[in-house]
Design a protein around this motif. Sequence first.
Motif, PDB file in Angstrom:
ATOM      1  N   ASP B 409      -8.506 -13.267  34.545  1.00  0.00           N
ATOM      2  CA  ASP B 409      -9.101 -13.609  33.253  1.00  0.00           C
ATOM      3  C   ASP B 409      -8.463 -12.738  32.183  1.00  0.00           C
ATOM      4  OD1 ASP B 409     -10.944 -11.524  34.697  1.00  0.00           O
ATOM      5  OD2 ASP B 409     -11.284 -11.251  32.558  1.00  0.00           O
ATOM      6  N   VAL B 410      -8.665 -13.134  30.924  1.00  0.00           N
ATOM      7  CA  VAL B 410      -7.985 -12.475  29.809  1.00  0.00           C
ATOM      8  C   VAL B 410      -8.370 -10.998  29.710  1.00  0.00           C
ATOM      9  CG1 VAL B 410      -7.740 -12.482  27.292  1.00  0.00           C
ATOM     10  CG2 VAL B 410      -7.709 -14.627  28.537  1.00  0.00           C
ATOM     11  N   ARG B 411      -9.656 -10.698  29.911  1.00  0.00           N
ATOM     12  CA  ARG B 411     -10.094  -9.308  29.757  1.00  0.00           C
ATOM     13  C   ARG B 411      -9.471  -8.402  30.821  1.00  0.00           C
ATOM     14  NH1 ARG B 411     -14.440  -6.322  31.937  1.00  0.00           N
ATOM     15  NH2 ARG B 411     -14.976  -4.505  30.669  1.00  0.00           N
ATOM     16  N   THR B 412      -9.410  -8.867  32.052  1.00  0.00           N
ATOM     17  CA  THR B 412      -8.840  -8.037  33.111  1.00  0.00           C
ATOM     18  C   THR B 412      -7.348  -7.842  32.890  1.00  0.00           C
ATOM     19  OG1 THR B 412     -10.512  -8.913  34.600  1.00  0.00           O
ATOM     20  CG2 THR B 412      -8.711  -7.693  35.608  1.00  0.00           C
ATOM     21  N   VAL B 413      -6.656  -8.901  32.463  1.00  0.00           N
ATOM     22  CA  VAL B 413      -5.236  -8.738  32.142  1.00  0.00           C
ATOM     23  C   VAL B 413      -5.104  -7.690  31.044  1.00  0.00           C
ATOM     24  CG1 VAL B 413      -3.184  -9.815  31.158  1.00  0.00           C
ATOM     25  CG2 VAL B 413      -4.539 -11.065  32.836  1.00  0.00           C
ATOM     26  N   LYS B 414      -5.985  -7.749  30.056  1.00  0.00           N
ATOM     27  CA  LYS B 414      -5.945  -6.782  28.950  1.00  0.00           C
ATOM     28  C   LYS B 414      -6.113  -5.361  29.474  1.00  0.00           C
ATOM     29  CE  LYS B 414      -9.545  -6.309  26.126  1.00  0.00           C
ATOM     30  NZ  LYS B 414     -10.444  -6.520  24.973  1.00  0.00           N
TER      31      LYS B 414
ATOM     32  N   PRO C  24     -14.308  -9.656  38.275  1.00  0.00           N
ATOM     33  CA  PRO C  24     -12.938  -9.224  38.564  1.00  0.00           C
ATOM     34  C   PRO C  24     -12.887  -7.730  38.889  1.00  0.00           C
ATOM     35  CG  PRO C  24     -13.282  -9.409  36.190  1.00  0.00           C
ATOM     36  CD  PRO C  24     -14.591  -9.725  36.837  1.00  0.00           C
ATOM     37  N   VAL C  25     -11.706  -7.260  39.244  1.00  0.00           N
ATOM     38  CA  VAL C  25     -11.517  -5.822  39.415  1.00  0.00           C
ATOM     39  C   VAL C  25     -11.857  -5.136  38.100  1.00  0.00           C
ATOM     40  CG1 VAL C  25      -9.750  -4.051  39.762  1.00  0.00           C
ATOM     41  CG2 VAL C  25      -9.726  -6.118  41.158  1.00  0.00           C
ATOM     42  N   ALA C  26     -12.555  -4.019  38.176  1.00  0.00           N
ATOM     43  CA  ALA C  26     -12.946  -3.241  36.988  1.00  0.00           C
ATOM     44  C   ALA C  26     -13.800  -4.060  36.034  1.00  0.00           C
ATOM     45  CB  ALA C  26     -11.714  -2.684  36.259  1.00  0.00           C
ATOM     46  N   GLY C  27     -14.524  -5.060  36.580  1.00  0.00           N
ATOM     47  CA  GLY C  27     -15.319  -5.922  35.721  1.00  0.00           C
ATOM     48  C   GLY C  27     -16.631  -5.319  35.270  1.00  0.00           C
ATOM     49  N   ALA C 140      -8.633   1.761  39.357  1.00  0.00           N
ATOM     50  CA  ALA C 140      -9.354   0.924  40.326  1.00  0.00           C
ATOM     51  C   ALA C 140      -8.410  -0.108  40.927  1.00  0.00           C
ATOM     52  CB  ALA C 140     -10.546   0.239  39.661  1.00  0.00           C
ATOM     53  N   ALA C 141      -7.612  -0.753  40.087  1.00  0.00           N
ATOM     54  CA  ALA C 141      -6.708  -1.798  40.575  1.00  0.00           C
ATOM     55  C   ALA C 141      -5.679  -1.221  41.549  1.00  0.00           C
ATOM     56  CB  ALA C 141      -6.009  -2.476  39.402  1.00  0.00           C
ATOM     57  N   HIS C 142      -5.133  -0.067  41.218  1.00  0.00           N
ATOM     58  CA  HIS C 142      -4.106   0.523  42.084  1.00  0.00           C
ATOM     59  C   HIS C 142      -4.688   1.020  43.399  1.00  0.00           C
ATOM     60  CE1 HIS C 142      -0.251   0.516  39.895  1.00  0.00           C
ATOM     61  NE2 HIS C 142      -1.019   0.394  38.832  1.00  0.00           N
TER      62      HIS C 142
END
Lengths: 100, 470, 368
Positions: B409-414, C24-27, C140-142
């Motif tokens: 989603d846009v926020r996670t890409v950001k 999502p990750v870090a959501g 978090a993603a890494h």
Amino acid sequence: MSSPLDLAQAHPRPAFTVTLDGREIDALPGQTVAAALWAAGVTSWRTTRGGGRPRGVFCGIGVCFDCLVTVNDRPNQRACLVSLQPGDAIRTQEGTGHDD
Amino acid sequence: MTTDRPHLAVIGAGPAGLAATVAAAAHGVRVTLLDSAAQPGGQFYRQPAAELRAHRPQALHHDWRTWERLRDGLRTHVNAGAVTHLTDHHVWFVERHADRFTVHALLGPEQEDPAAVHADAVLLATGGYEKVLPFPGWTLPGVLTAGGAQAMLKGNLAAPGRTAVVAGTGPLLLPVATGLAAAGVEIAALVESADPKAFVRRSRALAAQPGKLAEGAGYAAQLLRHRVRTLTRHTVVEAHGTERLEAVTVAALDGEGRVRPGSGRRLPCDTLAVGHGMLPHTDLAETLGCRLDGMNVQVDGEQRTDVPGVWAAGETTGIGGSALALAEGHIAGRSAAVRLAGRAPDPREWAAAARTRTRLREFAAALDAVYAPPAHWSELVTDDTVVCRCEEVTGGTIREAVAEFGAGDVRTVKLLTRAGMGWCQGRVCAPAVAGLAGCQLTASRRPFARPVPLGVLAREDTHPTGRGSS
Amino acid sequence: MTGAACALYASRADLDVIVVDRGPVAGGTTGAGEGNLLVSDKEPGPELDLALLSHRLWSELAQEFGEAIEYEAKGGVVVATSPGGLGALEDFAAGQRAAGVTATTVAGTELYELEPHLAPGLPGAVHYPQDSQVMPALAAAHLVRASGARLLTGVTVTGVLRTTDGKVWGVRTDKGDIHTPAVINAAGTWGAELAVLAGTSLPVLPRRGFVLVTEPLPRRVHHKVYAADYVADVASDSAALQTSPVVEGTAAGPVLIGASRERVGFDRSFSLPALRTLAAGATLLFPFLSDVRAIRSYVGFRPYMPDHLPAIGPDPRVPGLFHACGHEGAGIGLATGTGHLIAQTLTAKTPDLDLAPFRPDRFPEETP
């Protein structure tokens, strides 16, 4: 050959002088920084923070913040929004626009 | 000025805001109209700066008579004291209290000094801005939005260069090309990615607007007169140049919206005016808690949002052009006048505007289907193509976030790439990021509709101001 | 972040790991924090011990991930705004030193050498070189990726499956069941919901915070700088708005400004009064910020526990259920220690810290 001034039958008062990086250029009353720079054949007046790439007008209406320029020592002014006054000093900017 | 009348703050002096202001003022409401520009008109009716002393500004405009009515209507109500028109006010936040609203603005164009207006109700007519999908070279100076080229022309009487290609998709390309041509710019080509056959498929909805078709035909005639070559089902695949634009390559699209190999052709130019449609400004509405329907502020038949006391009209409720904005603004202003007096309106009083609104919304929907960007536009975006202009985030970085880190989603890409974290806060790159992430574009949360100096933010509530104009 | 750290340390202890998140990750709160890895704001006790353990582990991870997660061992400067405040700060630091924290009083020229742009006339500060910063979403993603765990985002856990004698045997999700003997509740601010799904309880409540983000700037704030009243705010039980200035620069250029705390449930709307107070506090500490523009603000919900300590370790009420949540505003910093301790308990090793203060069942049961 037409020009926008001809098309709109515009008769502004005479152009005045502003400077771009110390160099004198003309500006018409009512023109924005972007318009005056275009008239002087200049299409970019800053370089980007990361890649040092040139940028000028993109959206033309103050939404994209590409056209940032320093006017009278105020950095990060949108050239497409700021109107010029006689004697204004325009400076190209790089990085964040802040000098330090 | 009496203070018994209810007080409505209208934000935006484009067609919707002006129609709303005039309608509300004519029916007993005190209106404060706030707008960021020095003169009313918004984008559509952008006026040349007064000091340029243009004697024939109508040469730059379509439907001047409508503008004259709006402008004169505003002037009448301002002179009568029913409307205060605050120019150069850049609204960054609308604060909702128990029984009123405070509209917070920065005085432009420096936007360092604050101003505040208290009102009983608010009408958001904040308009829209152009959507541009990235392609290699789009960040070169000389590449600008189609609307931007038009704004510079209308507002500054400034031409972007000598030789322009006008490209992308959408009804805006026609008036931009003809406007630039009339102003002495050579138009090397008008490059439209839409398929003319798509017009035929929507012909019923389009034919229901004979006035709009006549308008289109008028533009087509002007293009012929200026000898502008029009290429449909074509798209710009790359912009070339080292420090500025020198040429573009355009190519044909197949039936699926993919570039036909080998069809590329190089057009020398110093200007590329490009646009792929419009997006609404919804920041103020979203921060107020108004429900959005996709990218648009959701409104009922009276143009009310779901937040009591907040109306919305024009592009902000869904892109649909100036005539639709006028109809919506009129209805919103009429509704506000009656509702603020504590009564329920009779919708028959604006039946004509409501019919126009319905027809034009259908027309806009039909245009949307015709003017969709090429389905495979993202295939043109190379890994090196800058997608987020502000933070210089490339297509490759975004694709990595999607493929390697599961950003969907846009926020996670950001968060993972900084795309959308720069000055423009994702206004320009969000559609492209959504496309690359394979998700729907949804409205972003932007509590500050404009960048606010921390010193201004830190101050106590400012006193209401009225730096008005006549 | 906590879930990512649990996944990394568990998988490095040779466990097979699946990470499930309805977003999502870090959501969650991870995407709304500043990335504080602090020892400076913790009084001696279990949380400070956890912070020191976590600091050591973050330094190790920085070798592996450093630049990719924008890790900066920048140090913290806690500023006293009054002479009395400086005395209290020094007393606090003395206690921390005894527990293993490096803390040095700085005043006069020394202070302004550390932070030249601080408001003039401040009585002094304490410098904590162990304070660091990281970009939470990247971290978090890494960590999740490096763990090799199977990552299921957009999957909502709807139940924790237990045998007739109450042991965990899996979770139910909206996309199917997952069989597992061990479930870690790393749901942060939503940890109470997950506990309920497992037939137990955990009193995690949201504590709203806002962050202001400025335009990109050249480096003018060199450390994490905050006013001494921050510690009192963290420890406060008040539901009302508590703010105290926290300012730091970032690798990318913008300055981040915090910190506010309010208990307003999950209300995501932006409070202009709270944002004004943040701006006022920051400009008092750093006057140059008056002319700097805020270009955005974001909101998040810290997971708040009644005694300000997280829940870490096995839940005696539900065999097979472990908790790793409730870290209030310290979740990023404490994630590594938490993940490490969880991995130790999962593999029946003696944890490096006594987990008694973090027992998830330490609160009196709510009477139905």
